[in-house]
Design a protein around this motif. Structure first.
Motif, short mmCIF file in Angstrom:
data_model
loop_
_atom_site.label_atom_id
_atom_site.label_comp_id
_atom_site.label_asym_id
_atom_site.label_seq_id
_atom_site.Cartn_x
_atom_site.Cartn_y
_atom_site.Cartn_z
N TYR A 21 5.71 -2.96 5.34
CA TYR A 21 5.54 -2.69 6.76
C TYR A 21 5.20 -3.99 7.46
O TYR A 21 4.25 -4.68 7.10
N LEU A 22 5.99 -4.37 8.45
CA LEU A 22 5.80 -5.60 9.21
C LEU A 22 5.72 -6.82 8.30
O LEU A 22 4.95 -7.74 8.49
N GLY A 23 6.54 -6.83 7.27
CA GLY A 23 6.55 -7.94 6.34
C GLY A 23 5.38 -7.96 5.39
O GLY A 23 5.14 -8.92 4.68
N ASP A 24 4.61 -6.90 5.37
CA ASP A 24 3.43 -6.80 4.51
C ASP A 24 3.66 -5.71 3.48
O ASP A 24 4.46 -4.81 3.68
N VAL A 25 2.97 -5.80 2.37
CA VAL A 25 3.08 -4.80 1.32
C VAL A 25 1.80 -3.98 1.33
O VAL A 25 0.71 -4.51 1.19
N ILE A 26 1.95 -2.67 1.51
CA ILE A 26 0.81 -1.76 1.53
C ILE A 26 0.90 -0.90 0.28
O ILE A 26 1.94 -0.30 0.01
N SER A 27 -0.17 -0.84 -0.49
CA SER A 27 -0.16 -0.01 -1.69
C SER A 27 -0.78 1.34 -1.38
O SER A 27 -1.52 1.50 -0.41
N CYS A 28 -0.49 2.32 -2.21
CA CYS A 28 -0.98 3.67 -1.95
C CYS A 28 -2.49 3.75 -2.09
O CYS A 28 -3.12 4.62 -1.52
N GLY A 29 -3.10 2.83 -2.82
CA GLY A 29 -4.55 2.81 -2.96
C GLY A 29 -5.25 2.10 -1.82
O GLY A 29 -6.47 2.05 -1.76
N THR A 81 -7.49 -1.62 5.46
CA THR A 81 -8.84 -1.07 5.50
C THR A 81 -9.75 -2.20 5.05
O THR A 81 -9.74 -2.59 3.89
N LEU A 82 -10.51 -2.76 5.99
CA LEU A 82 -11.34 -3.91 5.68
C LEU A 82 -12.59 -3.46 4.95
O LEU A 82 -13.41 -2.72 5.48
#
Length: 83
Positions: free
Chosen positions: A8-16, A62-63
């Protein structure tokens, strides 16, 4: 079908919800540790390119305390490598 990772937007988001891989992958290390380039120029590149790109797409993160520490340690590590 459940995807473990999503781009998403050149970023990789993991399910965790982890973004550690995104922080590790944003590097210009070969340029920043090249000692044939003056330190002042490498510092300018780091401040102009690397630091702003590091939190890119951070609105999807999520920071957590761990991630905040990872970002700070990455910044300090790069400053040490450049010198």
């Amino acid at each position: 079908m459940i995807q473990e990772h999503f781009h998403y937007l050149g970023d990789v988001i993991s399910c965790g919800g982890g973004v550690e891989s995104a922080v590790r992958d944003r590097r210009l290390v070969s340029l920043l540790v090249n000692h044939s380039i003056p330190l002042e120029e490498r510092a300018k590149v780091y401040c102009a390119c690397e630091r702003p790109a590091l939190p890119y797409a951070a609105e999807t993160w999520t920071l957590m305390v761990r991630l905040e520490g990872l970002l700070a340690s990455y910044d300090h590590k790069m400053l040490r490598y450049m010198s």
